[in-house]
Design an enzyme around this catalytic site. Sequence first.
Site, PDB file in Angstrom:
ATOM      1  N   GLU A  87      54.124  43.142  43.907  1.00 39.58           N
ATOM      2  CA  GLU A  87      54.604  42.569  42.653  1.00 39.58           C
ATOM      3  C   GLU A  87      53.740  41.344  42.342  1.00 39.58           C
ATOM      4  O   GLU A  87      53.799  40.344  43.057  1.00 39.58           O
ATOM      5  CB  GLU A  87      56.084  42.197  42.777  1.00 39.58           C
ATOM      6  CG  GLU A  87      56.651  41.427  41.621  1.00 39.58           C
ATOM      7  CD  GLU A  87      56.318  42.010  40.258  1.00 39.58           C
ATOM      8  OE1 GLU A  87      55.801  41.271  39.402  1.00 39.58           O
ATOM      9  OE2 GLU A  87      56.567  43.223  40.048  1.00 39.58           O
ATOM     10  N   SER A  88      52.948  41.433  41.281  1.00 42.02           N
ATOM     11  CA  SER A  88      51.980  40.371  40.983  1.00 42.02           C
ATOM     12  C   SER A  88      52.653  39.025  40.741  1.00 42.02           C
ATOM     13  O   SER A  88      52.107  37.982  41.121  1.00 42.02           O
ATOM     14  CB  SER A  88      51.107  40.752  39.791  1.00 42.02           C
ATOM     15  OG  SER A  88      51.882  40.909  38.615  1.00 42.02           O
ATOM     16  N   CYS A 119      45.761  47.098  42.844  1.00 39.84           N
ATOM     17  CA  CYS A 119      46.924  47.121  41.957  1.00 39.84           C
ATOM     18  C   CYS A 119      47.358  45.698  41.611  1.00 39.84           C
ATOM     19  O   CYS A 119      46.665  45.007  40.865  1.00 39.84           O
ATOM     20  CB  CYS A 119      48.043  47.973  42.550  1.00 39.84           C
ATOM     21  SG  CYS A 119      49.296  48.457  41.332  1.00 39.84           S
ATOM     22  N   HIS A 127      46.055  52.472  44.736  1.00 43.53           N
ATOM     23  CA  HIS A 127      46.415  52.087  46.101  1.00 43.53           C
ATOM     24  C   HIS A 127      45.646  52.902  47.140  1.00 43.53           C
ATOM     25  O   HIS A 127      46.179  53.864  47.688  1.00 43.53           O
ATOM     26  CB  HIS A 127      47.913  52.307  46.325  1.00 43.53           C
ATOM     27  CG  HIS A 127      48.791  51.394  45.553  1.00 43.53           C
ATOM     28  ND1 HIS A 127      49.245  50.200  46.072  1.00 43.53           N
ATOM     29  CD2 HIS A 127      49.295  51.474  44.300  1.00 43.53           C
ATOM     30  CE1 HIS A 127      50.003  49.589  45.179  1.00 43.53           C
ATOM     31  NE2 HIS A 127      50.049  50.346  44.096  1.00 43.53           N
ATOM     32  N   GLU A 164      45.174  52.265  50.169  1.00 46.89           N
ATOM     33  CA  GLU A 164      45.844  52.170  51.471  1.00 46.89           C
ATOM     34  C   GLU A 164      46.923  53.237  51.643  1.00 46.89           C
ATOM     35  O   GLU A 164      47.430  53.434  52.747  1.00 46.89           O
ATOM     36  CB  GLU A 164      46.438  50.769  51.663  1.00 46.89           C
ATOM     37  CG  GLU A 164      47.664  50.462  50.837  1.00 46.89           C
ATOM     38  CD  GLU A 164      47.403  50.158  49.362  1.00 46.89           C
ATOM     39  OE1 GLU A 164      48.381  49.872  48.648  1.00 46.89           O
ATOM     40  OE2 GLU A 164      46.237  50.217  48.909  1.00 46.89           O
TER      41      GLU A 164
END
Length: 192
Positions: free
Chosen positions: A49-50, A80, A173, A175
Site C-alpha cells: 500500500e503506497s 507496484c 509483482h 516476486e
Amino acid sequence: MTARDGVLGLQGDFAEHLRTLERIGAHGIDVRRPAQLDEIDALIIPGGESTTIGKLAARYEIIPKLRERVAQGMPVWGTCAGAIFLAKDVPGHPHPIAGVMDIAVERNAFGRQLDSFETDLDVKAFGGEPYHAVFIRAPKISRLGSDVETLATLDDGTVVAAREGNLLATAFHPELTADDRFHRYFLSLGPK
C-alpha cells in the site's frame, strides 16, 4: 565481499522478495531503519500500500537517506506500490514519496482488486521468452522523463516497466512468480 541487497521491510510483500533473492543466491537484508541503507548495495521497494509505505518511510526518516543513496548511485527498484513511491509525479497522492525517478505514475490505473490480471510481456532487456507478469491493483507509468527507458509495455502501449540509470520501476509483482529474470536484471545494475 558479496553485494548486500536490501528489501524495504516496512509493509507489503517484502518477504517474497527476500525469498526470491535467497533462491537466486543473493544476500537479502530486511531494511527497516535509515542507517541500514548505508549497509546495502541495492534496495527493492516492494508492492503493498503506497500510502502506508510513504507514511512509515517518512515517520522512520528513511526518505532523506534513500535520496542520498540514490544520488550516490545505489540501484533501487520499486515494484507496484514501490514504483509509486519512487516516482517524482503521482497525481492525487497526498502522502510522502521518495520522488527520485523521473516518471509519473497513476495509482490503481487498471481498477480495483477484482480487476487484477496476469499477462505475458515482451521485455526489451530479456529478449526470448515472454515474461509472465502479475498485476494487482496495479499502477501505470503515464509519463517518462527524457532519460527514462521503456522496458515493457502492455499491448495497448501502456508502460509497465521502466529504467532510469540505476533506478527500475515495474507496475507488476515479479516476486509473485517463479521467473527470477527481473531480480537478476536488477542485481546486474549494482556492484559486481
